[in-house]
Design a protein around this motif. Sequence first.
Motif, mmCIF file in Angstrom:
data_model
loop_
_atom_site.group_PDB
_atom_site.id
_atom_site.type_symbol
_atom_site.label_atom_id
_atom_site.label_comp_id
_atom_site.label_asym_id
_atom_site.label_seq_id
_atom_site.Cartn_x
_atom_site.Cartn_y
_atom_site.Cartn_z
ATOM 1 N N ASP A 130 202.822 59.645 33.245
ATOM 2 C CA ASP A 130 204.079 59.975 32.565
ATOM 3 C C ASP A 130 204.162 59.337 31.191
ATOM 4 O O ASP A 130 204.817 59.855 30.294
ATOM 5 C CB ASP A 130 205.280 59.539 33.405
ATOM 6 C CG ASP A 130 205.442 60.397 34.652
ATOM 7 O OD1 ASP A 130 204.861 61.494 34.708
ATOM 8 O OD2 ASP A 130 206.163 59.963 35.572
ATOM 9 N N THR A 131 203.511 58.211 31.009
ATOM 10 C CA THR A 131 203.554 57.511 29.716
ATOM 11 C C THR A 131 202.262 57.687 28.927
ATOM 12 O O THR A 131 202.074 57.057 27.900
ATOM 13 C CB THR A 131 203.817 56.006 29.932
ATOM 14 O OG1 THR A 131 202.801 55.464 30.785
ATOM 15 C CG2 THR A 131 205.187 55.768 30.565
ATOM 16 N N GLY A 132 201.374 58.542 29.417
ATOM 17 C CA GLY A 132 200.083 58.726 28.765
ATOM 18 C C GLY A 132 199.097 57.681 29.256
ATOM 19 O O GLY A 132 199.419 56.834 30.080
ATOM 20 N N ALA A 133 197.885 57.745 28.753
ATOM 21 C CA ALA A 133 196.838 56.794 29.135
ATOM 22 C C ALA A 133 196.204 56.248 27.862
ATOM 23 O O ALA A 133 195.791 57.028 27.010
ATOM 24 C CB ALA A 133 195.797 57.457 30.013
ATOM 25 N N ASP A 134 196.146 54.927 27.744
ATOM 26 C CA ASP A 134 195.535 54.341 26.551
ATOM 27 C C ASP A 134 194.048 54.092 26.794
ATOM 28 O O ASP A 134 193.534 54.278 27.899
ATOM 29 C CB ASP A 134 196.269 53.074 26.108
ATOM 30 C CG ASP A 134 196.227 51.951 27.142
ATOM 31 O OD1 ASP A 134 195.244 51.859 27.906
ATOM 32 O OD2 ASP A 134 197.171 51.145 27.160
ATOM 33 N N LEU A 135 193.367 53.671 25.749
ATOM 34 C CA LEU A 135 191.917 53.475 25.844
ATOM 35 C C LEU A 135 191.518 52.434 26.882
ATOM 36 O O LEU A 135 190.496 52.586 27.555
ATOM 37 C CB LEU A 135 191.350 53.097 24.473
ATOM 38 C CG LEU A 135 191.324 54.224 23.447
ATOM 39 C CD1 LEU A 135 190.849 53.710 22.093
ATOM 40 C CD2 LEU A 135 190.451 55.364 23.916
ATOM 41 N N ASP A 136 192.306 51.372 27.013
ATOM 42 C CA ASP A 136 191.992 50.351 28.017
ATOM 43 C C ASP A 136 192.075 50.925 29.431
ATOM 44 O O ASP A 136 191.215 50.645 30.270
ATOM 45 C CB ASP A 136 192.931 49.156 27.883
ATOM 46 C CG ASP A 136 192.660 48.337 26.624
ATOM 47 O OD1 ASP A 136 191.511 48.382 26.119
ATOM 48 O OD2 ASP A 136 193.590 47.660 26.143
ATOM 49 N N GLN A 137 193.105 51.743 29.689
ATOM 50 C CA GLN A 137 193.232 52.364 31.010
ATOM 51 C C GLN A 137 192.075 53.324 31.276
ATOM 52 O O GLN A 137 191.539 53.359 32.384
ATOM 53 C CB GLN A 137 194.557 53.126 31.117
ATOM 54 C CG GLN A 137 195.773 52.239 31.238
ATOM 55 C CD GLN A 137 197.035 53.069 31.244
ATOM 56 O OE1 GLN A 137 197.308 53.791 30.297
ATOM 57 N NE2 GLN A 137 197.797 52.972 32.321
ATOM 58 N N ILE A 138 191.701 54.079 30.253
ATOM 59 C CA ILE A 138 190.588 55.018 30.401
ATOM 60 C C ILE A 138 189.301 54.251 30.713
ATOM 61 O O ILE A 138 188.531 54.635 31.597
ATOM 62 C CB ILE A 138 190.399 55.871 29.121
ATOM 63 C CG1 ILE A 138 191.634 56.726 28.852
ATOM 64 C CG2 ILE A 138 189.143 56.722 29.189
ATOM 65 C CD1 ILE A 138 191.891 57.803 29.849
ATOM 66 N N ALA A 139 189.069 53.154 30.005
ATOM 67 C CA ALA A 139 187.864 52.342 30.240
ATOM 68 C C ALA A 139 187.878 51.757 31.646
ATOM 69 O O ALA A 139 186.850 51.776 32.343
ATOM 70 C CB ALA A 139 187.764 51.237 29.190
ATOM 71 N N ASP A 140 189.041 51.235 32.090
ATOM 72 C CA ASP A 140 189.139 50.648 33.431
ATOM 73 C C ASP A 140 188.863 51.680 34.518
ATOM 74 O O ASP A 140 188.097 51.428 35.448
ATOM 75 C CB ASP A 140 190.532 50.034 33.649
ATOM 76 C CG ASP A 140 190.768 48.788 32.820
ATOM 77 O OD1 ASP A 140 189.785 48.202 32.300
ATOM 78 O OD2 ASP A 140 191.955 48.395 32.670
ATOM 79 N N VAL A 141 189.479 52.850 34.394
ATOM 80 C CA VAL A 141 189.283 53.876 35.419
ATOM 81 C C VAL A 141 187.852 54.411 35.360
ATOM 82 O O VAL A 141 187.253 54.709 36.400
ATOM 83 C CB VAL A 141 190.348 54.995 35.323
ATOM 84 C CG1 VAL A 141 190.067 55.974 34.215
ATOM 85 C CG2 VAL A 141 190.466 55.728 36.650
ATOM 86 N N SER A 142 187.267 54.487 34.190
ATOM 87 C CA SER A 142 185.884 54.944 34.053
ATOM 88 C C SER A 142 184.927 53.999 34.781
ATOM 89 O O SER A 142 184.030 54.442 35.503
ATOM 90 C CB SER A 142 185.516 55.048 32.568
ATOM 91 O OG SER A 142 184.211 55.524 32.423
ATOM 92 N N ARG A 143 185.127 52.692 34.612
ATOM 93 C CA ARG A 143 184.284 51.707 35.305
ATOM 94 C C ARG A 143 184.446 51.814 36.820
ATOM 95 O O ARG A 143 183.468 51.770 37.570
ATOM 96 C CB ARG A 143 184.598 50.294 34.823
ATOM 97 C CG ARG A 143 183.985 49.952 33.477
ATOM 98 C CD ARG A 143 184.153 48.474 33.142
ATOM 99 N NE ARG A 143 185.546 48.129 32.864
ATOM 100 C CZ ARG A 143 186.122 48.218 31.669
ATOM 101 N NH1 ARG A 143 185.432 48.628 30.635
ATOM 102 N NH2 ARG A 143 187.382 47.876 31.514
ATOM 103 N N ALA A 144 185.699 51.961 37.269
ATOM 104 C CA ALA A 144 185.959 52.058 38.710
ATOM 105 C C ALA A 144 185.327 53.323 39.295
ATOM 106 O O ALA A 144 184.707 53.280 40.361
ATOM 107 C CB ALA A 144 187.466 52.051 38.970
ATOM 108 N N LEU A 145 185.457 54.443 38.582
ATOM 109 C CA LEU A 145 184.864 55.696 39.069
ATOM 110 C C LEU A 145 183.348 55.622 39.078
ATOM 111 O O LEU A 145 182.703 56.071 40.029
ATOM 112 C CB LEU A 145 185.323 56.871 38.207
ATOM 113 C CG LEU A 145 186.815 57.206 38.219
ATOM 114 C CD1 LEU A 145 187.101 58.392 37.306
ATOM 115 C CD2 LEU A 145 187.321 57.461 39.623
ATOM 116 N N SER A 146 182.774 55.037 38.044
ATOM 117 C CA SER A 146 181.328 54.905 37.952
ATOM 118 C C SER A 146 180.783 54.082 39.117
ATOM 119 O O SER A 146 179.789 54.458 39.751
ATOM 120 C CB SER A 146 180.940 54.269 36.617
ATOM 121 O OG SER A 146 179.549 54.153 36.515
#
Length: 169
Positions: A45-61
């Motif tokens: 709802d508030t968008g996703a910033d670069l830090d969130q994208i990096a965190d989720v990318s590491r978790a998914l990887s």
Amino acid sequence: MSTTQSERLRELLEPLVSSQGLDLEEIAVDSVGRKRVLRVVVDSDTGADLDQIADVSRALSAKLDETNVMGDGAYDLEVGTPGAERELTEHRHYVRAVDRLVRFQLTEGGELVARILTVDDDGVDLEVPGVKGRKATTRRLAFGDIAKARVQVEFSRKDKKDMKEEEEA
């Protein structure tokens, strides 16, 4: 039990994305030459910033590395957000697009470009810009009347603060 790779990926990755406070919007596996690319689109709802994208990318990887859901071949993982001209397909997308200009393709034919004012369970209230100096009008669209909806990029839109200051001057 799910059978497609996309369904298996969604079942595996959605809990991880949700744990990061994001929604899993889209999963796509594409072939680019000899390489496969797993594209994951996330938002909130508030968008996703670069830090969130990096965190989720590491978790998914990490999760993908411990499973064999992508098979034995090499692939690239790309995690991103829907982008500026996103298509609105879910109720939450319309809610996130309040105050945005949207191009609607109507189920009975025709097209409408209007700003979303409010969203409820049944549809959207819109502000339709005036033409040739006329004032804007309001209109109600039920979700059933919408075939497609896509957010439009606005380069010169004044925000509410600027408009209020002009009215007071």
